[in-house]
Design a protein around this motif. Structure first.
Motif, mmCIF file in Angstrom:
data_model
loop_
_atom_site.group_PDB
_atom_site.id
_atom_site.type_symbol
_atom_site.label_atom_id
_atom_site.label_comp_id
_atom_site.label_asym_id
_atom_site.label_seq_id
_atom_site.Cartn_x
_atom_site.Cartn_y
_atom_site.Cartn_z
ATOM 1 N N LEU A 44 25.095 27.358 47.991
ATOM 2 C CA LEU A 44 24.260 28.377 47.352
ATOM 3 C C LEU A 44 23.967 28.016 45.900
ATOM 4 O O LEU A 44 22.867 28.266 45.397
ATOM 5 C CB LEU A 44 24.950 29.737 47.428
ATOM 6 N N ALA A 45 24.950 27.401 45.216
ATOM 7 C CA ALA A 45 24.726 26.966 43.839
ATOM 8 C C ALA A 45 23.657 25.876 43.781
ATOM 9 O O ALA A 45 22.787 25.881 42.897
ATOM 10 C CB ALA A 45 26.035 26.466 43.225
ATOM 11 N N ALA A 46 23.726 24.923 44.714
ATOM 12 C CA ALA A 46 22.716 23.864 44.754
ATOM 13 C C ALA A 46 21.339 24.434 45.062
ATOM 14 O O ALA A 46 20.323 24.000 44.491
ATOM 15 C CB ALA A 46 23.106 22.819 45.802
ATOM 16 N N THR A 47 21.282 25.432 45.940
ATOM 17 C CA THR A 47 20.007 26.082 46.244
ATOM 18 C C THR A 47 19.460 26.802 45.017
ATOM 19 O O THR A 47 18.255 26.796 44.755
ATOM 20 C CB THR A 47 20.185 27.084 47.400
ATOM 21 N N THR A 48 20.355 27.409 44.249
ATOM 22 C CA THR A 48 19.950 28.066 42.998
ATOM 23 C C THR A 48 19.313 27.065 42.044
ATOM 24 O O THR A 48 18.260 27.324 41.450
ATOM 25 C CB THR A 48 21.170 28.714 42.327
ATOM 26 N N ARG A 49 19.964 25.914 41.893
ATOM 27 C CA ARG A 49 19.420 24.862 41.025
ATOM 28 C C ARG A 49 18.031 24.423 41.491
ATOM 29 O O ARG A 49 17.120 24.208 40.679
ATOM 30 C CB ARG A 49 20.363 23.664 40.997
ATOM 31 N N PHE A 50 17.890 24.285 42.802
ATOM 32 C CA PHE A 50 16.608 23.858 43.361
ATOM 33 C C PHE A 50 15.521 24.892 43.057
ATOM 34 O O PHE A 50 14.421 24.547 42.611
ATOM 35 C CB PHE A 50 16.747 23.652 44.867
ATOM 36 N N LEU A 51 15.812 26.159 43.286
ATOM 37 C CA LEU A 51 14.825 27.212 43.039
ATOM 38 C C LEU A 51 14.489 27.310 41.553
ATOM 39 O O LEU A 51 13.331 27.521 41.179
ATOM 40 C CB LEU A 51 15.365 28.551 43.541
ATOM 41 N N GLU A 52 15.509 27.146 40.705
ATOM 42 C CA GLU A 52 15.296 27.240 39.258
ATOM 43 C C GLU A 52 14.296 26.201 38.769
ATOM 44 O O GLU A 52 13.492 26.464 37.864
ATOM 45 C CB GLU A 52 16.635 27.081 38.537
ATOM 46 N N SER A 53 14.330 25.022 39.360
ATOM 47 C CA SER A 53 13.426 23.950 38.924
ATOM 48 C C SER A 53 12.087 23.971 39.656
ATOM 49 O O SER A 53 11.051 23.670 39.071
ATOM 50 C CB SER A 53 14.104 22.593 39.117
ATOM 51 N N ARG A 54 12.103 24.335 40.943
ATOM 52 C CA ARG A 54 10.887 24.219 41.751
ATOM 53 C C ARG A 54 9.957 25.430 41.656
ATOM 54 O O ARG A 54 8.739 25.274 41.699
ATOM 55 C CB ARG A 54 11.275 24.005 43.218
ATOM 56 N N PRO A 74 20.878 33.162 36.768
ATOM 57 C CA PRO A 74 21.678 34.295 37.255
ATOM 58 C C PRO A 74 20.975 35.110 38.335
ATOM 59 O O PRO A 74 21.620 35.610 39.262
ATOM 60 C CB PRO A 74 21.905 35.129 35.989
ATOM 61 N N VAL A 75 19.644 35.239 38.228
ATOM 62 C CA VAL A 75 18.913 36.030 39.213
ATOM 63 C C VAL A 75 18.959 35.360 40.582
ATOM 64 O O VAL A 75 19.313 35.986 41.596
ATOM 65 C CB VAL A 75 17.454 36.236 38.767
ATOM 66 N N TYR A 76 18.600 34.069 40.630
ATOM 67 C CA TYR A 76 18.634 33.345 41.898
ATOM 68 C C TYR A 76 20.046 33.344 42.486
ATOM 69 O O TYR A 76 20.230 33.546 43.695
ATOM 70 C CB TYR A 76 18.164 31.906 41.701
ATOM 71 N N ALA A 77 21.045 33.097 41.635
ATOM 72 C CA ALA A 77 22.422 32.991 42.120
ATOM 73 C C ALA A 77 22.910 34.308 42.708
ATOM 74 O O ALA A 77 23.524 34.332 43.789
ATOM 75 C CB ALA A 77 23.345 32.539 40.989
ATOM 76 N N ILE A 78 22.657 35.414 42.013
ATOM 77 C CA ILE A 78 23.114 36.711 42.507
ATOM 78 C C ILE A 78 22.393 37.084 43.799
ATOM 79 O O ILE A 78 23.006 37.558 44.763
ATOM 80 C CB ILE A 78 22.922 37.796 41.436
ATOM 81 N N VAL A 79 21.077 36.871 43.832
ATOM 82 C CA VAL A 79 20.304 37.215 45.033
ATOM 83 C C VAL A 79 20.781 36.387 46.232
ATOM 84 O O VAL A 79 21.000 36.920 47.334
ATOM 85 C CB VAL A 79 18.803 37.008 44.793
ATOM 86 N N LEU A 80 20.969 35.079 46.028
ATOM 87 C CA LEU A 80 21.454 34.236 47.118
ATOM 88 C C LEU A 80 22.862 34.644 47.537
ATOM 89 O O LEU A 80 23.203 34.633 48.734
ATOM 90 C CB LEU A 80 21.436 32.772 46.699
ATOM 91 N N GLY A 81 23.695 34.993 46.547
ATOM 92 C CA GLY A 81 25.041 35.453 46.870
ATOM 93 C C GLY A 81 25.027 36.732 47.685
ATOM 94 O O GLY A 81 25.811 36.894 48.630
ATOM 95 N N LEU A 82 24.142 37.660 47.332
ATOM 96 C CA LEU A 82 24.027 38.909 48.088
ATOM 97 C C LEU A 82 23.554 38.654 49.523
ATOM 98 O O LEU A 82 24.048 39.264 50.476
ATOM 99 C CB LEU A 82 23.070 39.861 47.383
ATOM 100 N N LEU A 83 22.579 37.744 49.665
ATOM 101 C CA LEU A 83 22.111 37.391 51.007
ATOM 102 C C LEU A 83 23.235 36.742 51.820
ATOM 103 O O LEU A 83 23.421 37.048 53.006
ATOM 104 C CB LEU A 83 20.913 36.447 50.916
ATOM 105 N N GLY A 84 23.987 35.845 51.164
ATOM 106 C CA GLY A 84 25.126 35.225 51.838
ATOM 107 C C GLY A 84 26.174 36.259 52.216
ATOM 108 O O GLY A 84 26.770 36.189 53.304
ATOM 109 N N ASN A 85 26.394 37.219 51.324
ATOM 110 C CA ASN A 85 27.335 38.304 51.587
ATOM 111 C C ASN A 85 26.942 39.059 52.850
ATOM 112 O O ASN A 85 27.768 39.308 53.743
ATOM 113 C CB ASN A 85 27.341 39.248 50.376
ATOM 114 N N LEU A 86 25.657 39.404 52.948
ATOM 115 C CA LEU A 86 25.160 40.148 54.107
ATOM 116 C C LEU A 86 25.323 39.353 55.404
ATOM 117 O O LEU A 86 25.824 39.869 56.420
ATOM 118 C CB LEU A 86 23.690 40.507 53.893
ATOM 119 N N ILE A 87 24.925 38.079 55.362
ATOM 120 C CA ILE A 87 24.989 37.247 56.571
ATOM 121 C C ILE A 87 26.431 37.034 57.014
ATOM 122 O O ILE A 87 26.779 37.182 58.199
ATOM 123 C CB ILE A 87 24.289 35.900 56.323
#
Length: 384
Positions: A44-54, A74-87
């Motif tokens: 999820l952290a790597a995905t955050t980095r990808f979204l932040e740049s792309r 922080p926005v991408y990381a929290i949102v991805l974390g919440l989605l991961g939490n749900l799944i």
């Protein structure tokens, strides 16, 4: 007889390892699930980095370009974390992977590394008006927010996060305050969301008001740097006004950032003495204060001193070392925010209701008014 695990709702919880059912207490199984959980956090952290740049690249030239540039990790990381939490919750895996969600460790490590990117000599190099504005603005806005939060009955830890974030530098200040006062993770996530919610419209609102009020480039930069709570949003808004405004805004924001460690130390002392778990009738002594003092604050200050000496005395390109520290800082904080999302529980936020939003909004307006007055007076006639 089973032993109930202490609550781990605070950022500074002493036991980050959750309890497991009997079939999960096997050490090999525990390590295996922890390794899987760590892979989830890193993914999820790597995905955050990808979204932040792309995302900014993809949005370039569109109506969403300004918004995309202002949204930080922080926005991408929290949102991805919440989605991961749900799944993970739906799959019944969240509790098994929870030992890998080490929010406390990740935040504290990131904060120590954050100190290496805030140089003490920024104050010395910055213009005198920037120092005066930072001191006056941070103090007045923090005290106003703290007072207003108390008037509407907010929890002391939540109002400490709100006051720190709106008066200093947004999410980074909220992280430092959360560690100092042992705030709940839900409170930190709530505050981070409010920072972004208010920062994005400011990117476009403040440059428009600069034109309305007829401010000079220096005055505009001072106002923008002293009010917008994320570094990316400050840069975006300052660039809209012009180069001089951008440079002054960066100086003012950097000067305010230096005060983050000072505020963390003061909050630590206040909460240890005034809001002690033992109660007001049994306030802790010096030893108890030291035992409960978050040592990461000292790490933050030491890292800042070391980075300053390195930048001033290192042979060759000292910036390369500082850039490495910044990259490591970002990775640890991204993983921390991802873990916050993975551990998030909505119950505490429902209890808080709409009052924190009202306090943050009122504090933002107060910040705008006081910041405008200070910028007009202190930066009159200032040019680069």
């Amino acid at each position: 007889m089973s032993v109930e695990r202490p609550s781990a709702e605070s950022v500074d919880a002493s036991d980050p390892t959750p309890s497991f059912p009997p079939e999960r207490r096997n050490p090999l199984a525990l390590w295996s699930w922890t390794a899987v959980g760590l892979a989830v956090v890193l993914g999820l952290a790597a995905t955050t980095r990808f979204l932040e740049s792309r995302v900014p690249e993809l949005a370039e030239g569109t109506a969403l370009a300004g918004f995309a540039d202002a949204v930080e990790y922080p926005v991408y990381a929290i949102v991805l974390g919440l989605l991961g939490n749900l799944i993970l919750s739906l799959l019944g895996l969240r509790d098994r992977l929870a030992p890998a969600f080490r929010t406390e460790f990740l935040i504290k490590t990131g904060l120590v590394l954050l100190g290496s990117t805030v140089l003490f000599d920024v104050i010395v190099r910055a213009a005198g008006p920037a120092v005066l504005q930072a001191l006056a603005l941070v103090t007045s806005v923090f005290l106003f927010t703290w007072w207003l939060g108390g008037r509407v009955g907010l929890d002391d830890r939540l109002r400490a996060l709100l006051a720190s974030s709106v008066s200093i530098c947004g999410v980074s200040a909220a992280i430092a305050a959360a560690g100092a006062v042992q705030a709940r993770r839900e409170q930190l996530a709530y505050t981070a969301g409010l920072v972004i919610l208010f920062a994005v419209p400011s990117i476009f609102l403040l440059p428009w008001l600069v034109e309305v009020f007829g401010l000079s480039g220096a005055q505009a930069g001072a106002w923008i740097g002293g009010n917008i709570d994320t570094t990316a949003a400050v840069a975006a808004s300052g660039a809209i006004v012009g180069e001089e405004a951008l440079q002054i805004a960066s100086i003012v924001k950097s000067t305010q950032n230096v005060l983050m460690g000072v505020v963390a130390v003061l909050l630590t002392a206040y909460f240890a003495v005034k809001v002690a778990p033992e109660g007001r009738a049994n306030r802790p002594g010096v030893r108890a204060l030291w035992d409960r003092f978050p040592k990461f604050v000292l790490g933050f200050l030491i890292a800042s001193v070391v980075a300053t000496l390195w930048a001033d005395n290192a042979p060759g390109d000292a910036q390369a070392g500082l850039d490495t520290a910044k990259a490591l800082r970002d990775w640890f904080l991204i993983a921390a925010f991802t873990s916050i999302g993975l551990e998030f529980k909505a119950g505490s936020l429902r209890e808080a209701g709409w009052r924190p939003i009202g306090v943050f909004a009122a504090a933002t307006v107060f910040n705008l008014v006081v910041g405008l007055l200070l910028a007009v007076v202190l930066f009159r006639g200032v040019t680069l």
